[in-house]
Design an enzyme around this catalytic site. Structure first.
Site, PDB file in Angstrom:
ATOM      1  N   LYS A  54      52.333 -24.044 -22.552  1.00 40.86           N
ATOM      2  CA  LYS A  54      50.914 -23.921 -22.180  1.00 40.86           C
ATOM      3  C   LYS A  54      50.751 -24.116 -20.676  1.00 40.86           C
ATOM      4  O   LYS A  54      50.070 -23.338 -20.009  1.00 40.86           O
ATOM      5  CB  LYS A  54      50.066 -24.945 -22.950  1.00 40.86           C
ATOM      6  CG  LYS A  54      49.838 -24.545 -24.403  1.00 40.86           C
ATOM      7  CD  LYS A  54      49.287 -25.686 -25.251  1.00 40.86           C
ATOM      8  CE  LYS A  54      49.214 -25.251 -26.729  1.00 40.86           C
ATOM      9  NZ  LYS A  54      48.893 -26.336 -27.648  1.00 40.86           N
ATOM     10  N   GLN A  98      46.822 -32.203 -27.799  1.00 43.10           N
ATOM     11  CA  GLN A  98      47.834 -31.634 -28.701  1.00 43.10           C
ATOM     12  C   GLN A  98      47.883 -32.434 -30.008  1.00 43.10           C
ATOM     13  O   GLN A  98      47.954 -33.666 -29.993  1.00 43.10           O
ATOM     14  CB  GLN A  98      49.203 -31.643 -28.002  1.00 43.10           C
ATOM     15  CG  GLN A  98      50.316 -30.957 -28.771  1.00 43.10           C
ATOM     16  CD  GLN A  98      50.117 -29.446 -28.915  1.00 43.10           C
ATOM     17  OE1 GLN A  98      49.526 -28.787 -28.068  1.00 43.10           O
ATOM     18  NE2 GLN A  98      50.612 -28.891 -29.994  1.00 43.10           N
ATOM     19  N   ASP A 121      39.988 -25.672 -27.818  1.00 42.71           N
ATOM     20  CA  ASP A 121      40.565 -25.466 -29.152  1.00 42.71           C
ATOM     21  C   ASP A 121      39.485 -25.090 -30.174  1.00 42.71           C
ATOM     22  O   ASP A 121      39.808 -24.620 -31.266  1.00 42.71           O
ATOM     23  CB  ASP A 121      41.213 -26.773 -29.646  1.00 42.71           C
ATOM     24  CG  ASP A 121      42.721 -26.779 -29.480  1.00 42.71           C
ATOM     25  OD1 ASP A 121      43.331 -25.704 -29.576  1.00 42.71           O
ATOM     26  OD2 ASP A 121      43.269 -27.872 -29.278  1.00 42.71           O
TER      27      ASP A 121
HETATM   28  N1  GUN Z   1      49.107 -28.254 -32.876  1.00 44.95           N
HETATM   29  C1  GUN Z   1      49.434 -27.147 -33.573  1.00 44.95           C
HETATM   30  N2  GUN Z   1      48.564 -26.156 -33.320  1.00 44.95           N
HETATM   31  C2  GUN Z   1      47.659 -26.648 -32.464  1.00 44.95           C
HETATM   32  C3  GUN Z   1      46.513 -26.100 -31.817  1.00 44.95           C
HETATM   33  O1  GUN Z   1      46.129 -24.939 -32.009  1.00 44.95           O
HETATM   34  N3  GUN Z   1      45.844 -26.936 -30.989  1.00 44.95           N
HETATM   35  C4  GUN Z   1      46.225 -28.213 -30.781  1.00 44.95           C
HETATM   36  N4  GUN Z   1      45.492 -28.955 -29.975  1.00 44.95           N
HETATM   37  N5  GUN Z   1      47.284 -28.758 -31.348  1.00 44.95           N
HETATM   38  C5  GUN Z   1      47.985 -27.976 -32.185  1.00 44.95           C
END
Ligand code: GUN
Length: 296
Positions: A54, A98, A121
């Site tokens: 990311k 996350q 998100d």
């Molecule tokens: N962990 C697995 N997928 C995601 C996601 O789309 N966003 C976040 N914040 N954590 C994750």
């Protein structure tokens, strides 16, 4: 029939190029640099890989990346204090915490502490409610990526029968809301659905997000249907570790009209949509027009 392959890797590269273009114009015309803060608590190896990817892609499209890697024993109060700082930081337009968080941290409480306008998100209860009521919101990245690929492949989705297999808050439920927003007739099915194969065979659009390797086989697929495989499952086969989706690709591709592969389908779209959401959040925060084609 052998299905057309929907190339998520190429599509995601196109989305990133559009984002980079818009970011360059924001910088030139308004002196603005969109910023994304990513918060990782603990040392989960998969999460570390995601967070690294990311940050790298954020910088590649010209945005500012702020990484906060905190020890596993971080207290809720410490994490909430960081979120409060990021909420108030004008250089930060998007915040991603996350998941999963270590078990002593309440993820609902933490996510709902985010400023909803920075919740890239789309997990904050306010964004969930706004999406469900058709109001402008931040949209979860994976379903947004699926929607973009479906619109690109099928054009107008109005009136189509869509079946979403999976009812998670991250994919299944928001995916169903987005398809409803595009006037599909939507069924949410899951592992307990009776005669799942028959339900799936009614689908013009079949989205598999159930988390079970190769569960959706060719006999679940209506001839000519568009199949989106959200699954990412690591399995052992012939003594090797292999990445497979929730769809049995070989048999489904014999019946479907189009299908996303794993890897190289939905996966690359998730981070591309995270960047798109960060750009959207920056535009909204500054009262500027939103990028076209990068939101729901
Ligand atoms: N962990 C697995 N997928 C995601 C996601 O789309 N966003 C976040 N914040 N954590 C994750």
């Amino acid at each position: 029939m052998t299905a057309k392959r929907i190339d998520g890797k190429a599509f995601a590269a196109g989305v990133r190029a559009q984002v980079a273009d818009h970011v360059a114009r924001l910088k030139a015309d308004h002196g603005l640099v969109p910023g994304l803060a990513v918060v990782l608590v603990g040392e989960d190896p998969a999460s570390q890989v995601y967070v690294g990817a990311k940050g790298k892609q954020t910088v590649e499209v010209g945005m500012a990346s702020f990484e906060h890697r905190l020890p596993a024993e971080t207290s809720e109060a410490e994490l909430l204090a960081l979120i409060d700082r990021l909420n108030r930081d004008p250089q930060v337009h998007g915040i991603l915490v996350q998941l999963p968080l270590p078990p002593h941290l309440n993820s609902d409480l933490v996510i709902n502490a985010l400023d909803p306008a920075k919740d890239v998100d789309g997990f904050h209860i306010s964004n969930v409610g706004r999406l469900g009521t058709g109001q402008k919101s931040m949209v979860p990245c994976t379903p947004l990526g699926c929607l973009m690929m479906l619109r690109d492949h099928l054009g107008n989705l109005s009136g189509m029968n869509a079946v979403v297999v999976g009812r998670s808050n991250i994919v299944g439920k928001p995916m169903a809301q987005l398809l409803l927003g595009d006037s599909c007739t939507v069924t949410i099915a899951h592992s307990r659905t009776k005669d799942l194969a028959a339900v799936c065979r009614g689908a013009d659009i079949l989205v598999a997000a159930v988390g079970r390797p190769e569960m959706i086989t060719g006999d679940f697929v209506k001839p000519g249907a568009t199949v989106i495989d959200v699954g990412i499952n690591r399995i052992e086969r012939d003594g090797k570790t292999k990445l497979v989706g929730d769809v049995d690709h070989a048999s489904a591709a014999e019946v479907a009209g189009a299908i996303t592969p794993v890897p190289g389908g939905v996966g690359p779209m998730t981070i591309a949509c995270l960047l798109a959401n960060t750009l959207t959040a920056c535009c909204r925060a500054n009262g500027l027009p939103e990028p076209q084609g990068l939101t729901a």
